[in-house]
Design a protein around this motif. Structure first.
Motif, PDB file in Angstrom:
ATOM      1  N   GLN A 159       0.828  -1.206   0.000  1.00  0.00           N
ATOM      2  CA  GLN A 159       0.000   0.000   0.000  1.00  0.00           C
ATOM      3  C   GLN A 159       0.866   1.262   0.000  1.00  0.00           C
ATOM      4  OE1 GLN A 159      -3.249   0.162  -0.431  1.00  0.00           O
ATOM      5  NE2 GLN A 159      -3.297  -2.065  -0.585  1.00  0.00           N
ATOM      6  N   ILE A 160       1.952   1.226   0.738  1.00  0.00           N
ATOM      7  CA  ILE A 160       2.868   2.369   0.743  1.00  0.00           C
ATOM      8  C   ILE A 160       3.501   2.539  -0.633  1.00  0.00           C
ATOM      9  CG2 ILE A 160       5.029   3.269   1.705  1.00  0.00           C
ATOM     10  CD1 ILE A 160       4.280   1.828   4.327  1.00  0.00           C
ATOM     11  N   ALA A 161       3.887   1.435  -1.236  1.00  0.00           N
ATOM     12  CA  ALA A 161       4.573   1.484  -2.530  1.00  0.00           C
ATOM     13  C   ALA A 161       3.697   2.103  -3.612  1.00  0.00           C
ATOM     14  CB  ALA A 161       5.020   0.080  -2.941  1.00  0.00           C
ATOM     15  N   VAL A 162       2.399   1.781  -3.623  1.00  0.00           N
ATOM     16  CA  VAL A 162       1.525   2.290  -4.681  1.00  0.00           C
ATOM     17  C   VAL A 162       1.142   3.753  -4.450  1.00  0.00           C
ATOM     18  CG1 VAL A 162       0.603   0.014  -5.212  1.00  0.00           C
ATOM     19  CG2 VAL A 162      -0.579   1.454  -3.543  1.00  0.00           C
ATOM     20  N   GLN A 163       1.392   4.252  -3.237  1.00  0.00           N
ATOM     21  CA  GLN A 163       1.038   5.636  -2.934  1.00  0.00           C
ATOM     22  C   GLN A 163       2.262   6.521  -2.716  1.00  0.00           C
ATOM     23  OE1 GLN A 163      -1.598   5.560   0.469  1.00  0.00           O
ATOM     24  NE2 GLN A 163      -2.823   3.886  -0.382  1.00  0.00           N
ATOM     25  N   VAL A 164       3.435   5.997  -3.018  1.00  0.00           N
ATOM     26  CA  VAL A 164       4.667   6.657  -2.603  1.00  0.00           C
ATOM     27  C   VAL A 164       4.943   7.951  -3.357  1.00  0.00           C
ATOM     28  CG1 VAL A 164       6.294   5.522  -4.165  1.00  0.00           C
ATOM     29  CG2 VAL A 164       7.016   6.100  -1.834  1.00  0.00           C
ATOM     30  N   GLY A 165       4.357   8.127  -4.530  1.00  0.00           N
ATOM     31  CA  GLY A 165       4.565   9.378  -5.258  1.00  0.00           C
ATOM     32  C   GLY A 165       4.816   9.154  -6.735  1.00  0.00           C
ATOM     33  N   GLU A 166       4.964  10.239  -7.469  1.00  0.00           N
ATOM     34  CA  GLU A 166       5.102  10.157  -8.918  1.00  0.00           C
ATOM     35  C   GLU A 166       6.546  10.290  -9.386  1.00  0.00           C
ATOM     36  OE1 GLU A 166       2.539  13.023 -10.638  1.00  0.00           O
ATOM     37  OE2 GLU A 166       0.695  12.128  -9.840  1.00  0.00           O
ATOM     38  N   ASP A 167       7.463  10.600  -8.471  1.00  0.00           N
ATOM     39  CA  ASP A 167       8.865  10.723  -8.844  1.00  0.00           C
ATOM     40  C   ASP A 167       9.423   9.360  -9.262  1.00  0.00           C
ATOM     41  OD1 ASP A 167      11.878  10.475  -7.473  1.00  0.00           O
ATOM     42  OD2 ASP A 167      11.547  12.254  -8.714  1.00  0.00           O
ATOM     43  N   LYS A 168      10.089   9.318 -10.408  1.00  0.00           N
ATOM     44  CA  LYS A 168      10.579   8.064 -10.969  1.00  0.00           C
ATOM     45  C   LYS A 168      11.544   7.347 -10.017  1.00  0.00           C
ATOM     46  CE  LYS A 168      13.133   6.180 -14.927  1.00  0.00           C
ATOM     47  NZ  LYS A 168      14.262   5.654 -14.095  1.00  0.00           N
ATOM     48  N   ASP A 169      12.481   8.075  -9.443  1.00  0.00           N
ATOM     49  CA  ASP A 169      13.464   7.466  -8.549  1.00  0.00           C
ATOM     50  C   ASP A 169      12.802   6.898  -7.297  1.00  0.00           C
ATOM     51  OD1 ASP A 169      15.514   8.054 -10.279  1.00  0.00           O
ATOM     52  OD2 ASP A 169      16.061   9.929  -9.277  1.00  0.00           O
ATOM     53  N   THR A 170      11.805   7.608  -6.805  1.00  0.00           N
ATOM     54  CA  THR A 170      11.101   7.148  -5.613  1.00  0.00           C
ATOM     55  C   THR A 170      10.324   5.874  -5.906  1.00  0.00           C
ATOM     56  OG1 THR A 170      10.890   9.417  -4.792  1.00  0.00           O
ATOM     57  CG2 THR A 170       9.437   7.760  -3.833  1.00  0.00           C
ATOM     58  N   ARG A 171       9.651   5.841  -7.059  1.00  0.00           N
ATOM     59  CA  ARG A 171       8.905   4.635  -7.436  1.00  0.00           C
ATOM     60  C   ARG A 171       9.847   3.448  -7.623  1.00  0.00           C
ATOM     61  NH1 ARG A 171       6.349   8.008 -11.231  1.00  0.00           N
ATOM     62  NH2 ARG A 171       7.320   6.817 -12.923  1.00  0.00           N
ATOM     63  N   GLU A 172      11.000   3.704  -8.224  1.00  0.00           N
ATOM     64  CA  GLU A 172      11.976   2.631  -8.430  1.00  0.00           C
ATOM     65  C   GLU A 172      12.467   2.083  -7.089  1.00  0.00           C
ATOM     66  OE1 GLU A 172      16.409   1.960 -10.392  1.00  0.00           O
ATOM     67  OE2 GLU A 172      15.174   3.659 -11.037  1.00  0.00           O
ATOM     68  N   TRP A 173      12.729   2.983  -6.149  1.00  0.00           N
ATOM     69  CA  TRP A 173      13.159   2.542  -4.820  1.00  0.00           C
ATOM     70  C   TRP A 173      12.057   1.721  -4.149  1.00  0.00           C
ATOM     71  CZ3 TRP A 173      11.017   3.594  -0.005  1.00  0.00           C
ATOM     72  CH2 TRP A 173      11.766   3.168   1.076  1.00  0.00           C
ATOM     73  N   ALA A 174      10.811   2.177  -4.267  1.00  0.00           N
ATOM     74  CA  ALA A 174       9.691   1.474  -3.635  1.00  0.00           C
ATOM     75  C   ALA A 174       9.524   0.076  -4.219  1.00  0.00           C
ATOM     76  CB  ALA A 174       8.398   2.273  -3.802  1.00  0.00           C
ATOM     77  N   MET A 175       9.692  -0.066  -5.542  1.00  0.00           N
ATOM     78  CA  MET A 175       9.582  -1.384  -6.155  1.00  0.00           C
ATOM     79  C   MET A 175      10.712  -2.306  -5.686  1.00  0.00           C
ATOM     80  SD  MET A 175       6.823  -1.406  -7.858  1.00  0.00           S
ATOM     81  CE  MET A 175       6.222  -0.315  -6.537  1.00  0.00           C
ATOM     82  N   THR A 176      11.887  -1.730  -5.496  1.00  0.00           N
ATOM     83  CA  THR A 176      13.002  -2.510  -4.967  1.00  0.00           C
ATOM     84  C   THR A 176      12.698  -3.003  -3.561  1.00  0.00           C
ATOM     85  OG1 THR A 176      14.614  -1.257  -6.273  1.00  0.00           O
ATOM     86  CG2 THR A 176      15.460  -2.472  -4.385  1.00  0.00           C
ATOM     87  N   MET A 177      12.106  -2.133  -2.760  1.00  0.00           N
ATOM     88  CA  MET A 177      11.754  -2.525  -1.391  1.00  0.00           C
ATOM     89  C   MET A 177      10.648  -3.573  -1.361  1.00  0.00           C
ATOM     90  SD  MET A 177      13.898  -1.081   0.503  1.00  0.00           S
ATOM     91  CE  MET A 177      13.214  -1.298   2.141  1.00  0.00           C
ATOM     92  N   MET A 178       9.799  -3.580  -2.379  1.00  0.00           N
ATOM     93  CA  MET A 178       8.789  -4.633  -2.450  1.00  0.00           C
ATOM     94  C   MET A 178       9.442  -5.989  -2.717  1.00  0.00           C
ATOM     95  SD  MET A 178       5.855  -3.729  -1.590  1.00  0.00           S
ATOM     96  CE  MET A 178       5.238  -5.385  -1.947  1.00  0.00           C
ATOM     97  N   LEU A 179      10.532  -5.990  -3.484  1.00  0.00           N
ATOM     98  CA  LEU A 179      11.274  -7.235  -3.679  1.00  0.00           C
ATOM     99  C   LEU A 179      11.871  -7.710  -2.352  1.00  0.00           C
ATOM    100  CD1 LEU A 179      13.162  -6.428  -7.022  1.00  0.00           C
ATOM    101  CD2 LEU A 179      11.159  -7.899  -6.727  1.00  0.00           C
ATOM    102  N   VAL A 180      12.353  -6.755  -1.575  1.00  0.00           N
ATOM    103  CA  VAL A 180      12.889  -7.086  -0.253  1.00  0.00           C
ATOM    104  C   VAL A 180      11.785  -7.669   0.633  1.00  0.00           C
ATOM    105  CG1 VAL A 180      13.871  -6.113   1.866  1.00  0.00           C
ATOM    106  CG2 VAL A 180      14.717  -5.350  -0.371  1.00  0.00           C
ATOM    107  N   ALA A 181      10.629  -7.012   0.640  1.00  0.00           N
ATOM    108  CA  ALA A 181       9.517  -7.477   1.471  1.00  0.00           C
ATOM    109  C   ALA A 181       9.057  -8.864   1.048  1.00  0.00           C
ATOM    110  CB  ALA A 181       8.348  -6.483   1.377  1.00  0.00           C
ATOM    111  N   ARG A 182       9.038  -9.106  -0.248  1.00  0.00           N
ATOM    112  CA  ARG A 182       8.632 -10.426  -0.738  1.00  0.00           C
ATOM    113  C   ARG A 182       9.595 -11.502  -0.268  1.00  0.00           C
ATOM    114  NH1 ARG A 182       5.328 -14.455  -1.665  1.00  0.00           N
ATOM    115  NH2 ARG A 182       5.931 -15.785  -3.433  1.00  0.00           N
ATOM    116  N   ALA A 183      10.883 -11.217  -0.290  1.00  0.00           N
ATOM    117  CA  ALA A 183      11.876 -12.194   0.160  1.00  0.00           C
ATOM    118  C   ALA A 183      11.712 -12.474   1.653  1.00  0.00           C
ATOM    119  CB  ALA A 183      13.285 -11.689  -0.141  1.00  0.00           C
ATOM    120  N   LEU A 184      11.441 -11.441   2.433  1.00  0.00           N
ATOM    121  CA  LEU A 184      11.233 -11.633   3.872  1.00  0.00           C
ATOM    122  C   LEU A 184       9.954 -12.425   4.137  1.00  0.00           C
ATOM    123  CD1 LEU A 184      12.250  -8.072   5.109  1.00  0.00           C
ATOM    124  CD2 LEU A 184      13.543 -10.194   5.434  1.00  0.00           C
ATOM    125  N   GLU A 185       8.943 -12.189   3.325  1.00  0.00           N
ATOM    126  CA  GLU A 185       7.696 -12.959   3.453  1.00  0.00           C
ATOM    127  C   GLU A 185       7.948 -14.440   3.207  1.00  0.00           C
ATOM    128  OE1 GLU A 185       4.086 -14.938   2.002  1.00  0.00           O
ATOM    129  OE2 GLU A 185       5.714 -14.271   0.709  1.00  0.00           O
TER     130      GLU A 185
END
Length: 233
Positions: A169-195
């Motif tokens: 939910q945080i990742a999809v609302q994180v903002g429109e800045d390209k770098d920020t979205r890229e970072w958020a998608m990377t963190m989703m990969l991290v979260a998936r691995a922890l899951e």
């Protein structure tokens, strides 16, 4: 004959200790991984990747010892059940080590000056700490043959799953800045691995129940979360 049997039991006990010691290796790797995520520490991430050889080495060592025991001792009944469970546990340990490596490999993708959002990082770190707690509990449950403690891992895994959803939910609302979205998608990969590490801890718990009862049942039906699996026919 009695001396040979005693030697066999000692060997089996050492095999179990060696296998469960692999959980400690994963915990150490997970601790470093979480620190690397928090501080965008690329050097520490590289250390996690390199140190995975220790976990892989433990997997190969235990696997070979089990094959040797099967070939030379022909274990039966409860011993054979334990040996089968140790194979599965060691596989879960190896996979969790790989998940730490997967996280460490994505850390450099966003660079040292990534647009970090503390809200997302806090949840990811909580997921990691929860996974660490589950690993310690899974080891304790196996050592004590404690089925109830093993089943409690499902409840704890639900906490990780909920945090994973919050990260999304945080990742999809994180903002429109390209770098920020890229970072958020990377963190989703991290979260998936922890899951997945949480899921692997539950898998170890299921092996506790198998050793104790002789029956393998998933603690929860993945196709119907929150429900016990249907009995096999």
């Amino acid at each position: 004959m009695a001396e040979a049997r005693l030697h066999y039991q000692d060997h089996l006990e050492n095999l179990e200790k060696n296998c469960l010691g692999g959980i400690d290796l994963v915990v150490a790797s997970l601790d470093r991984t979480l620190e690397a995520v928090q501080h965008q520490d690329m050097e520490l991430a590289e250390l996690v990747i390199a140190d995975d050889d220790r976990i892989d080495g433990r997997y190969l060592e235990v696997h070979q010892a089990i094959l040797t025991m099967l070939a030379t001792q022909a274990p039966v009944a409860t011993d054979l059940r334990l040996i089968s469970a140790l194979l599965h546990v060691m596989h879960s340990i190896e996979r969790m080590g790989d998940q730490c490596v997967n996280i460490s490999k994505v850390i450099p993708l966003t660079g040292h000056d990534a647009p970090v959002h503390d809200e997302m990082v806090d949840r990811v770190v909580l997921m990691g700490k929860q996974g660490r707690s589950m690993l310690s509990q899974a080891k304790k449950a196996f050592e004590g043959r404690d089925v109830e403690l093993a089943r409690d891992l499902v409840r704890q895994d639900d906490l990780i799953d909920n945090l994973n959803k919050e990260c999304f939910q945080i990742a999809v609302q994180v903002g429109e800045d390209k770098d920020t979205r890229e970072w958020a998608m990377t963190m989703m990969l991290v979260a998936r691995a922890l899951e997945r590490i949480g899921d692997n801890a539950v898998d170890i718990g299921e092996q506790v129940a198998f050793v104790v009862t002789g029956l393998f049942r998933e603690f929860e039906d993945a196709s119907r979360p929150g429900q016990a699996p249907l009995p096999s026919t």
